[in-house]
Design an enzyme around this catalytic site. Sequence first.
Site, short mmCIF file in Angstrom:
data_model
loop_
_atom_site.label_atom_id
_atom_site.label_comp_id
_atom_site.label_asym_id
_atom_site.label_seq_id
_atom_site.Cartn_x
_atom_site.Cartn_y
_atom_site.Cartn_z
CB ILE A 117 13.34 1.21 0.64
CG1 ILE A 117 14.28 0.64 1.67
CG2 ILE A 117 12.46 0.14 0.00
CD1 ILE A 117 13.57 0.08 2.91
CD GLN B 145 -1.84 1.47 -5.47
OE1 GLN B 145 -2.78 1.30 -6.26
NE2 GLN B 145 -1.91 2.32 -4.47
CB SER B 146 3.70 -3.03 -3.97
OG SER B 146 4.61 -1.97 -3.83
CG HIS C 160 3.15 5.71 -3.80
ND1 HIS C 160 2.16 4.86 -3.37
CD2 HIS C 160 3.91 5.00 -4.66
CE1 HIS C 160 2.32 3.67 -3.95
NE2 HIS C 160 3.37 3.73 -4.75
CG HIS D 96 7.10 5.63 -8.08
ND1 HIS D 96 7.94 4.75 -7.43
CD2 HIS D 96 5.86 5.08 -8.02
CE1 HIS D 96 7.23 3.71 -6.99
NE2 HIS D 96 5.96 3.89 -7.34
P1 AMP Z 1 4.35 0.92 -5.82
O1 AMP Z 1 4.89 -0.45 -6.09
O2 AMP Z 1 4.09 1.77 -7.03
O3 AMP Z 1 3.13 0.86 -4.90
O4 AMP Z 1 5.48 1.71 -5.04
C1 AMP Z 1 5.80 1.45 -3.72
C2 AMP Z 1 7.23 1.85 -3.54
O5 AMP Z 1 7.50 1.95 -2.16
C3 AMP Z 1 8.24 0.84 -4.10
O6 AMP Z 1 9.05 1.50 -5.09
C4 AMP Z 1 9.06 0.44 -2.89
O7 AMP Z 1 10.42 0.24 -3.17
C5 AMP Z 1 8.83 1.59 -1.94
N1 AMP Z 1 8.95 1.27 -0.53
C6 AMP Z 1 8.41 0.23 0.13
N2 AMP Z 1 8.74 0.30 1.43
C7 AMP Z 1 9.47 1.41 1.60
C8 AMP Z 1 10.11 2.03 2.71
N3 AMP Z 1 10.03 1.52 3.96
N4 AMP Z 1 10.81 3.17 2.51
C9 AMP Z 1 10.91 3.70 1.27
N5 AMP Z 1 10.32 3.19 0.18
C10 AMP Z 1 9.62 2.05 0.34
#
Ligand code: AMP
Length: 112
Positions: free
Chosen positions: A31, A92-93, A98, A100
């Site tokens: 996103i 990580q958020s 996942h 990337h």
């Molecule tokens: P991380 O910060 O490595 O955990 O990656 C989480 C990723 O999820 C981030 O790059 C966000 O931009 C992405 N993200 C969060 N919410 C969504 C969503 N609803 N759809 C697609 N990507 C998302």
Amino acid sequence: MQDCLFCKIAAGEIPSKKVYEDDLCYAFFDIDPQAPTHFLVIPKQHIASVSAVTAENQSVVGHIFGVIAKLSQELGMESYRVVSNIGEQAGQSVFHLHFHVLSGRDMTWPPG
Ligand code: AMP
Ligand code: ZN
């Protein structure tokens, strides 16, 4: 898993821009893209991060890398980066495993 954003995306309960799906994994565009092409590949099963990969669930990781190789060929990506952040300090958020997949621009090393 209840209240997990990526479990809900994999189940179709929250909309996403799908790249690919099979019985084991789901791929969708990020996103907040950090490159001209930026998608995520997740297992449908809830696994919190690479740190939660075990002998029982590790086969899905190999499967995901096979999917990444296939998608990169289909999308014409000759050079790309695969990243998985583990833990808050590493960025990580979302605490559902996942990978990337980023492509389409020059990238620096070491990563920030
Ligand atoms: P991380 O910060 O490595 O955990 O990656 C989480 C990723 O999820 C981030 O790059 C966000 O931009 C992405 N993200 C969060 N919410 C969504 C969503 N609803 N759809 C697609 N990507 C998302
Ligand atoms: Zn989950």
